[in-house]
Every structure is written in C-alpha cells, then in structure tokens.
Write an enzyme that holds these catalytic residues in place. Structure first.
Site, mmCIF file in Angstrom:
data_model
loop_
_atom_site.group_PDB
_atom_site.id
_atom_site.type_symbol
_atom_site.label_atom_id
_atom_site.label_comp_id
_atom_site.label_asym_id
_atom_site.label_seq_id
_atom_site.Cartn_x
_atom_site.Cartn_y
_atom_site.Cartn_z
ATOM 1 N N PHE A 152 -47.126 -15.345 -29.791
ATOM 2 C CA PHE A 152 -45.782 -15.194 -30.373
ATOM 3 C C PHE A 152 -45.809 -15.551 -31.851
ATOM 4 C CE2 PHE A 152 -45.266 -16.305 -25.850
ATOM 5 C CZ PHE A 152 -44.554 -15.203 -25.400
ATOM 6 N N GLU A 155 -45.966 -13.300 -38.645
ATOM 7 C CA GLU A 155 -46.749 -13.199 -39.879
ATOM 8 C C GLU A 155 -46.127 -14.116 -40.916
ATOM 9 O OE1 GLU A 155 -47.489 -9.228 -41.192
ATOM 10 O OE2 GLU A 155 -47.922 -8.550 -39.171
ATOM 11 N N LYS A 207 -43.607 -11.061 -23.162
ATOM 12 C CA LYS A 207 -43.851 -10.747 -24.568
ATOM 13 C C LYS A 207 -42.970 -9.582 -25.045
ATOM 14 C CE LYS A 207 -45.455 -10.250 -28.576
ATOM 15 N NZ LYS A 207 -46.586 -10.461 -29.378
ATOM 16 N N ASN A 211 -39.706 -9.790 -27.740
ATOM 17 C CA ASN A 211 -39.623 -9.026 -28.988
ATOM 18 C C ASN A 211 -38.452 -8.048 -28.977
ATOM 19 O OD1 ASN A 211 -41.612 -10.309 -30.347
ATOM 20 N ND2 ASN A 211 -43.112 -8.676 -30.251
ATOM 21 N N GLY A 256 -29.642 -7.733 -42.675
ATOM 22 C CA GLY A 256 -30.516 -7.288 -43.766
ATOM 23 C C GLY A 256 -30.891 -5.836 -43.586
ATOM 24 N N GLY A 260 -38.743 -4.470 -39.472
ATOM 25 C CA GLY A 260 -40.000 -3.722 -39.538
ATOM 26 C C GLY A 260 -41.132 -4.583 -39.012
ATOM 27 N N CYS A 263 -44.869 -5.454 -35.023
ATOM 28 C CA CYS A 263 -44.541 -5.702 -33.612
ATOM 29 C C CYS A 263 -43.234 -5.089 -33.128
ATOM 30 C CB CYS A 263 -44.507 -7.208 -33.349
ATOM 31 S SG CYS A 263 -46.108 -7.952 -33.460
ATOM 32 N N LYS A 324 -41.302 -8.288 -44.765
ATOM 33 C CA LYS A 324 -40.688 -9.614 -44.864
ATOM 34 C C LYS A 324 -41.530 -10.448 -45.821
ATOM 35 C CE LYS A 324 -42.969 -12.148 -41.225
ATOM 36 N NZ LYS A 324 -42.787 -13.058 -40.116
HETATM 37 C C1 UDX Z 1 -42.587 -10.844 -34.610
HETATM 38 C C2 UDX Z 1 -42.183 -11.951 -33.607
HETATM 39 O O1 UDX Z 1 -41.254 -12.856 -34.231
HETATM 40 C C3 UDX Z 1 -43.413 -12.679 -33.108
HETATM 41 O O2 UDX Z 1 -43.033 -13.640 -32.132
HETATM 42 C C4 UDX Z 1 -44.359 -11.638 -32.490
HETATM 43 O O3 UDX Z 1 -45.470 -12.211 -31.943
HETATM 44 C C5 UDX Z 1 -44.729 -10.612 -33.530
HETATM 45 O O4 UDX Z 1 -43.534 -9.983 -34.012
HETATM 46 P P1 UDX Z 1 -43.247 -10.694 -37.183
HETATM 47 O O5 UDX Z 1 -43.420 -9.226 -36.964
HETATM 48 O O6 UDX Z 1 -44.277 -11.427 -37.943
HETATM 49 O O7 UDX Z 1 -43.117 -11.456 -35.781
HETATM 50 O O8 UDX Z 1 -41.869 -10.864 -37.966
HETATM 51 P P2 UDX Z 1 -40.463 -11.577 -37.740
HETATM 52 O O9 UDX Z 1 -40.381 -12.801 -38.547
HETATM 53 O O10 UDX Z 1 -40.135 -11.702 -36.313
HETATM 54 O O11 UDX Z 1 -39.495 -10.488 -38.429
HETATM 55 C C6 UDX Z 1 -39.463 -9.136 -37.946
HETATM 56 C C7 UDX Z 1 -38.461 -8.317 -38.726
HETATM 57 O O12 UDX Z 1 -37.143 -8.774 -38.490
HETATM 58 C C8 UDX Z 1 -38.632 -8.383 -40.251
HETATM 59 O O13 UDX Z 1 -38.430 -7.105 -40.778
HETATM 60 C C9 UDX Z 1 -37.555 -9.353 -40.711
HETATM 61 O O14 UDX Z 1 -37.148 -9.140 -42.015
HETATM 62 C C10 UDX Z 1 -36.452 -9.009 -39.719
HETATM 63 N N1 UDX Z 1 -35.479 -10.094 -39.499
HETATM 64 C C11 UDX Z 1 -35.858 -11.253 -38.902
HETATM 65 C C12 UDX Z 1 -34.155 -9.914 -39.905
HETATM 66 O O15 UDX Z 1 -33.787 -8.877 -40.465
HETATM 67 N N2 UDX Z 1 -33.249 -10.893 -39.649
HETATM 68 C C13 UDX Z 1 -33.594 -12.053 -39.032
HETATM 69 O O16 UDX Z 1 -32.704 -12.899 -38.830
HETATM 70 C C14 UDX Z 1 -34.941 -12.249 -38.658
#
Ligand code: UDX
Length: 432
Positions: A152, A155, A207, A211, A256, A260, A263, A324
C-alpha cells in the site's frame, strides 16, 4: 531471514531495501542487467525521497545485494516476493499478467527446498490460484506456499508507508507460512501496524477495493467541488466538515485535478474487468472512472473561461507536471491531457517541475521546459499550479515577477484567495 525480491521497480526496490534495513538478507533480482549494474553502483532508477541513502547504507553493510540470476537467487532464499509489473493489457482493461506467470514458470524450476512465494504486485483475484497451478506442475505441494501480501505504498512517501503501515495484509491458507510472515513483519507490528490474516483471494481483493475506494473518495469531492463553484461555497469547508466525521475521515478528500499515477487508473479498470469475469456489475467504480476521465475537460473549460475564450497565443505556465508531488512519475498525470489540449488551441506553454524536463512534451508544439520557477513565470498570462510541491507553497509572486500581473489558477488550493488577491493577482482555484 533470506529474502528475494523479483523485480526492482518501485515496489520491489522499496520493499527490498526496507526489509534489509530491518535486518534481513535481501537479494533484489531483475532481468534488466543494466539496471542491476547501475544499482550496484548506487544509481537509483526512480525518484523517491530517502531511497538512495537507504540503498547505499544496506548495500555497503551487505544486507542488500543485486543480481540478474533469478534461479540462483531463489535457490539461496526462503521467502520470494514477486514484484513485477501488472500493467493494463494493451487495448483492454484487465491486468496483463504475463510477467507474473513468466516468473512463476522460472520459479517452478528453482524450488530446491520449502519456499514461500508471495505476490506483492497488485494481482487480480485468483492469480494466486494460477501461480499455485504452475508451481504444482514441477513441484510437490509441500515444497511451497503461495501467499498474497499486497503493498500500500504511496509514491513519494513509500519508505514511511513501509515502515509505519496502517496494516499488513497476509492472504494465506497455510498455517506454517502465516507464522513465518507474522515473524517477518513483527518489527512493524510492534510499532503499531495491524496484522490482518485473510484468505489469499481476500487479500488480493483488499488491494483493489482499497484503491478503488480511495479513487471514489477523490472523485466524490471533485464533483462536490464542481457544485461549490456554482453555488459560491468553499469546498475546503466541506472537506473539513465531512472529514471530522470519523466514519468518513479527512484524508483523500482534497479536490484537485483528475487523479493519476501508476495505480488508481490501472486498478480501477482491472477490478471492473475482474468483476465482469464473475458477472458482477461494479457500477459505482465504473462511474468513478468516467467522472475522472471527464475531469480534465472540466478543468480545461475553466481555463478557457478564465482566459475569456482567447487561448490562442496566450502564455501559460504549468508549475509541476507530475501526477503528484515528491515523484518524477508522469503516468496518467492530468498534465498529459491538459498541456497538449491547450497547445492544440494555440497556447504557448512553459513548465517547471522540480524533477526536471519531461520527454512526454518533447514533441508537443510550443511547449518548453524552464529550469527555474522564476524563468517559467516571466511573461506569463496564466500560471497553473498543477502539482502540490512544497516548492510552490510559499511563493512571493509579487516579488518574483515585477510589472506584469498574471492570472493564477491554483488547481491544488495551496493559497488563500484573499491573500493572493490582496497582492493584485486575479486568482482562481478549485471548488471555491
Ligand atoms: C496509491 C495508493 O495510495 C497506494 O496505497 C497504492 O499502493 C498505490 O496507489 P500513489 O499512486 O502513490 O498511491 O498516489 P496517491 O498519493 O494515492 O495519489 C493518487 C492520486 O490521487 C494523485 O493524482 C493525487 O494527486 C490524487 N489525490 C490524492 C487527490 O486528488 N486528492 C487527495 O485528497 C488525495
């Protein structure tokens, strides 16, 4: 314990180095010899805060090693983590499991004593059953156990997420290997991580369901933000007011751009595909995917409205282009949709990103990279804050660019509208 990580991508490398830091002997394997040679020289193929230091430390003290010889590495290990990619199938929506099954075939030829084989890659329900079938062709069932242990990791926060996880999920139908896994994770459990033991299929689904749920939460607040814009409400108030309800929680409730990354887009598609296979309609997740796909065009419409529909020859700056902050990953970033669309309409685009130039925009007309924030702002008509890097959080726009005042479109709601407006800038944000 002796561990072998197969695949030195994001998941394998981060998990491998973190396990070695907990005192295990870890060998990270990849078929890409160049990558292995670079890693041996301390060159890390991905941008992840803290990773390089941790790799070098554990490589030097010989707790971590790298190899391209899968069979020997597996023979010398007790626990094998499969960490290869499961991208979306070309032209489809299900996960492409070729790499997983190729590794399983290799593994079936390398089992010399009892091995625990674990899928850490995100794999659809029943993949563990398939791996078991492949291994059983060449080995007796008491020589191995196939377990699901999804990761989990986010990045940019991966080392922290590994070290302080909310939960460790182990999907195993085998009592002996469950005990070994609990022991492996005991340093994290003693720091407060919940240990969740389930069936293998349940762990696989946890998982995807997690997500998909997080993607739903983001999409939900993004749609509420659209309504806020029409009704003069501040979406930040809504996030706070909703988030304080413990049943809802405040995280992943920031409006936002479209979500993207490597995952959420891939996993939401894959869970739909699994459900189709089992004749189940996941209608909520289907509409999340649709809404997210539509998100960039909603934001683009707003850009057009901000520029009074005169986009041609307008100078637009993008601050941040990755999906992000704290990553150099461009996968499924909404900038990949917005920048080409604006370029097509004749905009002249400059971008700055703390992780540097991006090949993705190389062939897009009138798009150029600037290596400082200041240079990217010069002469701009509209500045779009696309990614929430700390570097963009306390900019003094007034002092940075003298004279001309540009419009700011803050897609991450970093700034206080009243403060920015007081500096004389026209300011737009999301859902307020
Ligand atoms: C995600 C899951 O959080 C992680 O548990 C899994 O194993 C892999 O996928 P990650 O892809 O690194 O992790 O990014 P994450 O921080 O979850 O953000 C995903 C997207 O959601 C980004 O585009 C981020 O900008 C967006 N986001 C996140 C929002 O727009 N608002 C939020 O409140 C949180």
């Amino acid at each position: 314990m002796k561990l072998c990580m197969i695949g030195t991508g994001y998941v394998g490398l981060v998990s491998g180095v973190c396990f070695s830091d907990l005192g295990n002997d870890v060998i990270c394997v990849d078929k890409d010899i160049n990558k292995i040679n670079s890693l041996k020289k301390g060159k890390i193929p991905i941008y992840e805060p803290g990773l390089s230091e941790l790799v070098n430390k554990n490589y030097k003290n010989k707790k971590l090693s790298f190899s391209s010889d899968l069979r020997t590495s597996v023979k010398n290990s007790d626990i094998i983590f499969i960490c290869v990619g499961t991208p979306t199938k070309k032209g489809g929506s299900s996960a492409d499991l070729n790499q997983i099954y190729n590794v399983a075939k290799e593994l079936s030829l390398s089992i010399n004593k009892f091995k625990i084989i674990i899928t850490k890659s995100t794999v659809p329900v029943t993949t563990g059953d398939e791996i078991e079938k492949i291994l059983s062709k060449k080995n007796s069932k008491n020589k191995f156990a196939v377990i699901s242990n999804p990761e989990f990791l986010r990045e940019g926060e991966a080392i922290r997420d590994f070290t302080y996880p909310d939960r460790v999920v182990i999907g195993s139908n085998d009592i002996k290997s469950n005990k070994i896994m609990k022991n492996l994770y005991s340093p994290l459990i003693s720091k407060g991580a919940q240990y969740v033991h389930t069936s293998r299929r349940a762990a696989e689904l946890i998982k995807y369901a997690s997500n998909a749920f997080l993607a739903t939460k983001i999409t939900f607040i993004n749609e509420i933000a659209n309504l806020c814009e029409k009704t003069g409400i501040d979406v930040e108030d809504i996030s706070i007011g909703m988030g304080l309800d413990k049943r809802i929680g405040s995280r992943f409730l920031r409006a936002g751009p479209a979500y993207g990354g490597s995952c959420f887009p891939k996993d939401t598609r894959a869970i739909i595909s699994t459900a189709d296979k089992f004749k189940t309609n996941l209608s909520v997740i289907k509409s999340v995917i649709k809404s997210n796909q539509n998100r960039s065009s909603i934001l683009l419409k707003r850009v057009h409205a901000i520029l009074k529909n005169k986009v041609k020859n307008k100078k637009i700056t993008f601050l941040g282009v990755t999906f992000k902050a704290n990553t150099d990953d461009m996968r499924d970033s909404s900038s990949l949709i917005m920048i080409p669309a604006l370029s097509k309409k004749g905009a002249l685009i400059k971008y700055y990103d703390p992780t540097g130039f991006k090949k993705d925009f190389e062939k897009i007309k009138n798009v150029s990279y600037e290596n400082t924030i200041k240079k990217s702002l010069e002469g701009s008509d509209l500045v779009i804050i696309h990614t929430e890097w700390n570097d963009f959080k306390s900019l003094n726009f007034k002092n940075m660019v003298k004279g001309k005042k540009f419009i700011i479109y803050d897609m991450r709601n970093i700034y206080s509208p009243s403060k920015i407006k007081a500096q004389g800038f026209k300011y737009f944000s999301i859902g307020r």
